[in-house]
Enzyme design. Structure first.
Site, short mmCIF file in Angstrom:
data_model
loop_
_atom_site.label_atom_id
_atom_site.label_comp_id
_atom_site.label_asym_id
_atom_site.label_seq_id
_atom_site.Cartn_x
_atom_site.Cartn_y
_atom_site.Cartn_z
N LYS A 213 36.50 8.48 20.66
CA LYS A 213 36.83 9.21 21.88
C LYS A 213 35.59 9.95 22.39
O LYS A 213 35.23 9.85 23.54
CB LYS A 213 37.98 10.18 21.58
N GLU A 219 30.33 10.12 11.39
CA GLU A 219 30.60 8.95 10.56
C GLU A 219 30.59 7.67 11.40
O GLU A 219 29.97 6.66 11.04
CB GLU A 219 31.99 9.06 9.89
N GLY A 273 43.22 12.15 20.06
CA GLY A 273 42.76 11.10 19.16
C GLY A 273 43.89 10.50 18.33
O GLY A 273 44.07 9.28 18.27
N ARG A 274 44.70 11.36 17.71
CA ARG A 274 45.75 10.85 16.81
C ARG A 274 46.92 10.26 17.58
O ARG A 274 47.84 9.70 16.99
CB ARG A 274 46.20 11.96 15.86
N GLU A 360 47.49 16.99 11.28
CA GLU A 360 46.46 17.48 12.19
C GLU A 360 47.11 18.18 13.38
O GLU A 360 46.55 19.08 13.98
CB GLU A 360 45.54 16.33 12.67
N HIS A 391 57.82 3.65 -8.83
CA HIS A 391 57.14 3.56 -10.13
C HIS A 391 55.92 4.47 -10.17
O HIS A 391 55.05 4.30 -11.01
CB HIS A 391 56.75 2.11 -10.40
N LYS A 516 32.74 20.20 9.57
CA LYS A 516 31.75 19.36 10.25
C LYS A 516 30.45 20.12 10.43
O LYS A 516 29.36 19.59 10.21
CB LYS A 516 32.27 18.97 11.65
O1 F6P Z 1 39.25 14.48 12.50
C1 F6P Z 1 38.97 15.06 13.70
C2 F6P Z 1 38.92 14.10 14.84
O2 F6P Z 1 38.45 14.80 15.93
C3 F6P Z 1 40.27 13.42 15.13
O3 F6P Z 1 41.13 14.20 15.84
C4 F6P Z 1 39.81 12.19 15.83
O4 F6P Z 1 40.81 11.25 15.93
C5 F6P Z 1 38.68 11.78 14.94
O5 F6P Z 1 38.04 13.00 14.59
C6 F6P Z 1 37.70 10.82 15.54
O6 F6P Z 1 37.16 11.30 16.72
P1 F6P Z 1 36.44 10.34 17.75
O7 F6P Z 1 37.45 9.38 18.24
O8 F6P Z 1 35.93 11.23 18.83
O9 F6P Z 1 35.33 9.64 17.03
#
Ligand code: F6P
Length: 552
Positions: A213, A219, A273-274, A360, A391, A516
């Site tokens: 987003k 990462e 995002g979620r 979240e 199990h 972060k």
């Molecule tokens: O974990 C935090 C967060 O901001 C989530 O809400 C989001 O889905 C994820 O990191 C990834 O963010 P992006 O889509 O901006 O890479």
């Protein structure tokens, strides 16, 4: 909002608190004998069947919860969401994931603008692109058609698409349309995940979809650079244009990264995002794998629940009922966790996705107006498909802590097996457990029953099950793109209902920021220590010691 207007200070909340004492006098073993009560706790919509009679609740509990909904202005809050008001107040944004799956002719506005045409513009672009990709008219650097996709993203840009992909992977219709293709995901910054995601893939026939987003997530950006290197070292830097596309709200950064904005698929800041699996975040990779028509069915399923959620009276409304019961379990009965137990292996990634959607969203300590909550909001979600979970952790659920369970079953298997000579089909065997477990939890087993079974006295305490452990059972007719969409939307809205009742903002996530920013400091230090031999400074003794060990 003054603390006097917190939901816990309202009469319905206090009434429910008092009601707990009444409920504590009951046992599900007895409540389940009341057929009328059970009948009143079953709801059906579009072949989805919800049985919540195994909740530690009476009919008047529901009435009281509905009063709580009124006190929390639940209906008004749902309307405000669908009307595109900025209910995500800390980020000053609308919350309109429902627009992502709205029919073309629907009007849903944000800031005075109907967003549905924009949504469909992107969907049409995905349809057209996935058609070119799947037909082989979009070719890679060496002229070969692309067959494999690696979707790079994390959190909401990963978990939802992975859940849907896993659910469709064994669906006959989806299998037929995915023949000869692979869809993989790369989320973790751990280089092991990089290796897993590309092992056996050929850059010549692979498309990398970078999904972020913000297009700033550390990462994802490192993984995207790593796969860019994988492609350009094999095929030359110019190959990026044909082998990398992006999904983002930040098209400026997409271009800066080196991806042609023509090959970028937009979404909007009113999509959390979620809650983004129905945007290009999920729709693009899933359409590349299964074709747009399959994914369109998924969107239609989600949309059917949006409509149901928006227009159905609360006592027949699946997400509302589930949300009310969750709040009952968490805030009144004091059960902070919930187990999500699909009796369907294809739903193995459902719990991890809902974990993020729920935790979240509702893991908050203050009300939407910033007042510290005098009660705990949010719940701890976890789960595994049955029967595997049986199990593993069910022991604790049966005789240890009380954890309300969601049993999710499917009437018809995607992959039925009938072995000759077996008493039941493999799916019936699975579903025998789906039916048995909720009753085992509800009824338990008494010392008297054990005595009558001649169980040795010293084992009776160990073999006793207290029972009275709540669950819901949700039965789907089958698992396909449409019902996967429905399941997703039921849980998304359930989480929103809980947040609306608790009076929190379920749509921001400030709690992820601190870690972060600390990682940024560590990253700088690791770089300085590795490249210039700088000593570790500015960290506490514990962190500095372990970092030193790591660098050694
Ligand atoms: O974990 C935090 C967060 O901001 C989530 O809400 C989001 O889905 C994820 O990191 C990834 O963010 P992006 O889509 O901006 O890479």
């Amino acid at each position: 909002m003054a603390s006097s207007t917190l939901i816990c200070n309202t009469e319905p909340w206090k009434d429910l608190k008092a009601h707990v004492e009444e409920i504590k006098k009951t046992h599900l073993r007895d409540l389940m004998n009341d057929t009328e009560r059970c009948k009143s706790m079953m709801v059906e919509f579009d072949e989805l069947f919800l049985d919540y009679s195994r909740q530690c609740a009476q009919k008047d509990t529901l009435d009281k919860l509905l009063e709580l909904a009124e006190a929390a202005q639940l209906k008004q809050k749902i309307n405000r969401m669908f009307n595109g008001e900025h209910i995500n107040s800390t980020e000053d944004r609308s919350v309109l994931h429902v627009a992502l799956r709205a029919p073309r002719d629907k009007v849903i506005s944000s800031d005075g603008k109907n967003v549905v045409p924009e949504v469909w513009k992107v969907l049409d672009k995905i349809n057209e692109f996935s058609e070119r990709f799947r037909s082989g008219s979009w070719v890679g650097e060496t002229g070969k058609a692309l067959t494999d996709v690696v979707a790079v993203g994390i959190g909401g840009s990963f978990l939802g698409p992975l859940f849907v992909h896993t659910a469709l992977q064994t669906d006959p219709e989806a299998i037929a349309s995915a023949k000869g293709r692979q869809l993989r995901f790369l989320a973790n910054v751990d280089p092991i995940d990089v290796a897993r995601s590309i092992t056996g893939l050929n850059p010549e026939t692979t498309l990398v979809v970078v999904v972020s987003k913000t297009f700033t997530t550390a990462e994802t950006m490192l993984n995207a650079r790593t796969l860019r290197e994988w492609i350009s070292s094999a095929l030359g830097p110019q190959a990026v244009a044909k082998h990398m596309v992006a999904v983002s709200t930040n098209l400026t950064l997409v271009e800066k990264f080196g991806i042609d904005p023509k090959n970028a698929f937009a979404f909007w800041d009113w999509v959390g995002g979620r809650y983004s699996v129905c945007s290009a975040v999920g729709v693009l990779p899933l359409s590349l794998q299964y074709g747009f028509s399959v994914v369109e069915k998924f969107l239609k399923g989600a949309s059917s629940i949006d409509e149901h959620f928006y227009s159905t009276q609360f006592d027949k409304n699946l997400p509302v009922l589930l949300g009310l019961l969750s709040v009952w379990n968490v805030s009144f009965l004091g059960y902070p966790a919930r187990a999500i137990l699909p009796y369907c292996q294809a739903l193995e990634k459902f719990a991890p996705h809902i974990q993020q959607v729920s935790m979240e969203s509702n893991g908050k300590g203050v009300s939407i107006d910033g007042v510290p909550l005098p009660f705990e909001a949010g719940e701890i979600d976890f789960g595994e498909p049955g029967t595997n979970g049986q199990h593993s952790f069910y022991q604790l659920i049966h005789q240890g802590r009380i954890i309300p369970c969601d049993f999710i079953g499917v009437a018809k298997s995607q992959q039925p097996v009938y072995l000759k000579g077996e008493m039941v089909s493999n799916h019936d065997e699975l579903m025998s457990n789906f039916f048995a477990q909720p009753d085992a939890l509800a009824y338990g087993k008494t010392p008297e029953q054990l005595l009558s079974e001649k169980v040795p006295k010293h084992l009776i305490p160990h073999k006793t099950f207290s029972g009275n452990r709540p669950s819901i059972s949700l039965l789907l007719p089958h698992l396909n793109a449409y019902t996967v969409g429905q399941l997703l939307a039921i849980y998304e809205h359930r989480v929103a209902v809980e947040g609306f009742l608790w009076g929190i903002n379920s749509f921001d996530q400030w709690g992820v920021e601190l870690g972060k920013s600390l990682a940024t400091q560590v990253r700088k230090q690791l770089n300085a220590s590795r490249t210039k031999g700088d000593p570790i400074e500015g960290f506490n003794y514990s962190t500095a010691t372990v970092m030193t060990k790591y660098l050694e």
